[in-house]
Design an enzyme around this catalytic site. Sequence first.
Site, PDB file in Angstrom:
ATOM      1  N   GLY A   1       6.238   8.455  -4.915  1.00 60.96           N
ATOM      2  CA  GLY A   1       5.052   8.388  -5.769  1.00 60.96           C
ATOM      3  C   GLY A   1       5.270   7.341  -6.832  1.00 60.96           C
ATOM      4  O   GLY A   1       6.404   6.942  -7.082  1.00 60.96           O
TER       5      GLY A   1
ATOM      6  N   CYS B   1      12.578   9.328  -2.593  1.00 61.73           N
ATOM      7  CA  CYS B   1      12.253   8.431  -3.706  1.00 61.73           C
ATOM      8  C   CYS B   1      11.832   9.243  -4.945  1.00 61.73           C
ATOM      9  O   CYS B   1      12.661   9.930  -5.523  1.00 61.73           O
ATOM     10  CB  CYS B   1      11.203   7.418  -3.268  1.00 61.73           C
ATOM     11  SG  CYS B   1      11.112   6.041  -4.398  1.00 61.73           S
ATOM     12  N   TYR B   2      10.542   9.220  -5.327  1.00 63.07           N
ATOM     13  CA  TYR B   2      10.119  10.045  -6.478  1.00 63.07           C
ATOM     14  C   TYR B   2      10.496  11.506  -6.222  1.00 63.07           C
ATOM     15  O   TYR B   2      10.925  12.213  -7.139  1.00 63.07           O
ATOM     16  CB  TYR B   2       8.602   9.909  -6.674  1.00 63.07           C
ATOM     17  CG  TYR B   2       8.073  10.754  -7.818  1.00 63.07           C
ATOM     18  CD1 TYR B   2       8.119  10.291  -9.125  1.00 63.07           C
ATOM     19  CD2 TYR B   2       7.549  12.029  -7.591  1.00 63.07           C
ATOM     20  CE1 TYR B   2       7.657  11.073 -10.182  1.00 63.07           C
ATOM     21  CE2 TYR B   2       7.092  12.821  -8.632  1.00 63.07           C
ATOM     22  CZ  TYR B   2       7.139  12.337  -9.928  1.00 63.07           C
ATOM     23  OH  TYR B   2       6.685  13.108 -10.962  1.00 63.07           O
TER      24      TYR B   2
ATOM     25  N   HIS C   1      13.330   5.068   1.387  1.00 58.73           N
ATOM     26  CA  HIS C   1      12.264   5.641   2.234  1.00 58.73           C
ATOM     27  C   HIS C   1      12.724   5.690   3.693  1.00 58.73           C
ATOM     28  O   HIS C   1      12.597   4.687   4.411  1.00 58.73           O
ATOM     29  CB  HIS C   1      11.001   4.777   2.131  1.00 58.73           C
ATOM     30  CG  HIS C   1      10.334   4.892   0.805  1.00 58.73           C
ATOM     31  ND1 HIS C   1       9.396   5.852   0.523  1.00 58.73           N
ATOM     32  CD2 HIS C   1      10.489   4.183  -0.338  1.00 58.73           C
ATOM     33  CE1 HIS C   1       8.997   5.729  -0.723  1.00 58.73           C
ATOM     34  NE2 HIS C   1       9.647   4.720  -1.272  1.00 58.73           N
TER      35      HIS C   1
ATOM     36  N   GLU D   1      11.240   7.011   6.053  1.00 60.74           N
ATOM     37  CA  GLU D   1      10.072   7.043   6.946  1.00 60.74           C
ATOM     38  C   GLU D   1       9.593   5.658   7.366  1.00 60.74           C
ATOM     39  O   GLU D   1       8.852   5.538   8.334  1.00 60.74           O
ATOM     40  CB  GLU D   1       8.925   7.829   6.289  1.00 60.74           C
ATOM     41  CG  GLU D   1       8.245   7.161   5.092  1.00 60.74           C
ATOM     42  CD  GLU D   1       8.964   7.351   3.753  1.00 60.74           C
ATOM     43  OE1 GLU D   1      10.162   7.645   3.762  1.00 60.74           O
ATOM     44  OE2 GLU D   1       8.312   7.184   2.704  1.00 60.74           O
TER      45      GLU D   1
ATOM     46  N   ASP E   1      -9.800   2.942  18.369  1.00 54.92           N
ATOM     47  CA  ASP E   1     -10.068   4.155  17.587  1.00 54.92           C
ATOM     48  C   ASP E   1     -11.458   4.720  17.878  1.00 54.92           C
ATOM     49  O   ASP E   1     -11.630   5.915  18.081  1.00 54.92           O
ATOM     50  CB  ASP E   1      -9.966   3.859  16.079  1.00 54.92           C
ATOM     51  CG  ASP E   1      -8.658   3.187  15.721  1.00 54.92           C
ATOM     52  OD1 ASP E   1      -7.697   3.345  16.493  1.00 54.92           O
ATOM     53  OD2 ASP E   1      -8.601   2.506  14.684  1.00 54.92           O
TER      54      ASP E   1
ATOM     55  N   LYS F   1      -2.020   4.687  14.599  1.00 55.68           N
ATOM     56  CA  LYS F   1      -2.490   3.960  15.778  1.00 55.68           C
ATOM     57  C   LYS F   1      -1.770   4.377  17.061  1.00 55.68           C
ATOM     58  O   LYS F   1      -2.400   4.622  18.083  1.00 55.68           O
ATOM     59  CB  LYS F   1      -2.274   2.466  15.511  1.00 55.68           C
ATOM     60  CG  LYS F   1      -2.967   1.563  16.457  1.00 55.68           C
ATOM     61  CD  LYS F   1      -4.439   1.733  16.313  1.00 55.68           C
ATOM     62  CE  LYS F   1      -5.215   0.518  16.164  1.00 55.68           C
ATOM     63  NZ  LYS F   1      -6.523   0.699  15.594  1.00 55.68           N
TER      64      LYS F   1
END
Length: 511
Positions: free
Chosen positions: A53, A80-81, A167, A169, A225, A367
């Site tokens: 964040g 992180c945060y 991070h 991720e 999409d 996606k």
Amino acid sequence: MEKIIVLDFGGQYNQLIARRVRQCKVYSEVLPFTAPLSKLEGDEIKGIIFTGGPNSVYDPSSPHVDPKIFSLGKPILGICYGAQLMAYTLGGKVEPTVKSEYGNIEIALKGASPFLEGVPEKSQVFMSHNDRVTLLPEGFRLTGSSEDCENAIFENQAKRLYATQFHPEVEHSVYGQKMIENFVLRICGCRGEWKASSFIDSQIQKIREQVGDKKVLCALSGGVDSSVTATLLDRAIGSNLTCVFVDHGLLRKGEADQVKSIFGNKDKYHLNFIPVDASSLFLERLKGVTEPEQKRKIIGKSFIDVFKEASKSIPHCEFLAQGTIYPDRIESGLGISATIKSHHNVGGLPKDIGFEGIVEPLKDLFKDEVREVGLMLGLPEDLIFRQPFPGPGLGIRIIGEVTPEKVEIVQNADAIFREEMKNSGYDKKSSQFFAALSNMRSVGVMGDSRTYDYAIVIRAVSTDDFMTAKPVDLPYSLLTRIADRIVNEVDGVNRVLYDFTSKPPATIEWE
Ligand code: XMP
């Protein structure tokens, strides 16, 4: 059903964390940091992840958690945060960094841990922080450091609390997925039995509950999409669905005819399909507008105006369906995260859309997950693996004012670029590639004359999730052939530039 809760503190990568958990075949849900503890208690919740964040934990107005969360007995991973919040709440110390760390950084492991099984002694991670943990809370130990951040990975194994300053991720963290998998499968003990077909069944059910016997207009652009959205709706409500394709005059060369020939083919697709040529309306409204967010908002509103007009011919049409996916929402500033750009179908929408409701079955997916669902729905591979094309189209690939002349220039340059990428096989090695028209003109010489023409920018990136991306290493000979062809064959262009910036800090599109 076993699940992992991702507690959102306003970072840009929150759903990306949820998606990484789904990659471990475990269902994951994102909840705001304000969610009551009662929502985190059930047996089916196997673990919690605190996201990053933009705030500083020592700022009293920053998002905090009820300290009782650490006594629920659930494993928690702070990122992180989230890592700073865990340390700060449990009695550690967080301070501003002397030198902020940003980008790809090497970390070295400092001790064995179930969280780090299969991670090498040294590896690259993605850091982005101005604060750092300078003192670990009691009971915690350090398991990894970078040159400028000593407490890069820390844990309290007995309490099953783990934290990373970086991070895991994002794709740039090479062993990040391994760490998330270790957390979800080893530490939280999930079995990993969730599948994409469960998603299809639950969405069909949700769509039926939401729209009942009302009619739905689906915005169909022919991209991945919206095609997957239309197919899901077709399965859910059949003939109560009408698909409208809007040609806004900002499509790639030949694309409008291609989409009409695919979805207008009644032998192959049984959708109620209405094509609308609205190019003069869009180009007229964009006249003289140069600011990117304003362009996006005008395009978003014009789409709605055209859909609303089209819906008048469909009795009891009360819902608009669109193929919004998660990255569209996060970049438009969903919840408490910052607005990066207003995607035409989210932040670009007017307040009053004039429909009773919006149906967005893909809104939490990325996606590649949409592609997996599309394949499972039986859509053809060439449609599923088409590269994405943004709803605002060339409107956001023409920097500055959009004019019919500029549209023609960028369409022609893009067609050459696409042809060369296909011929060289580099189309298969890129997730997305396109030409953009910079608003910069420069001096050149053509024959014996001076020219003062535009510079075309070409960009090719590879990515899985479009939240981060790397430039594709196109061979020099290919780049020079493309440049030669564009300057020779496209009037109004005398220079070609290659954009080889990563996302972040750039974005994929130019506006
Ligand atoms: P950026 O430029 O934000 O793009 O890095 C990430 C992905 O999103 C696409 N994109 C859009 N797609 N409506 C869309 O449907 C939009 O307004 C929009 N803006 C960007 C972009 O092409 C890339 O694939």
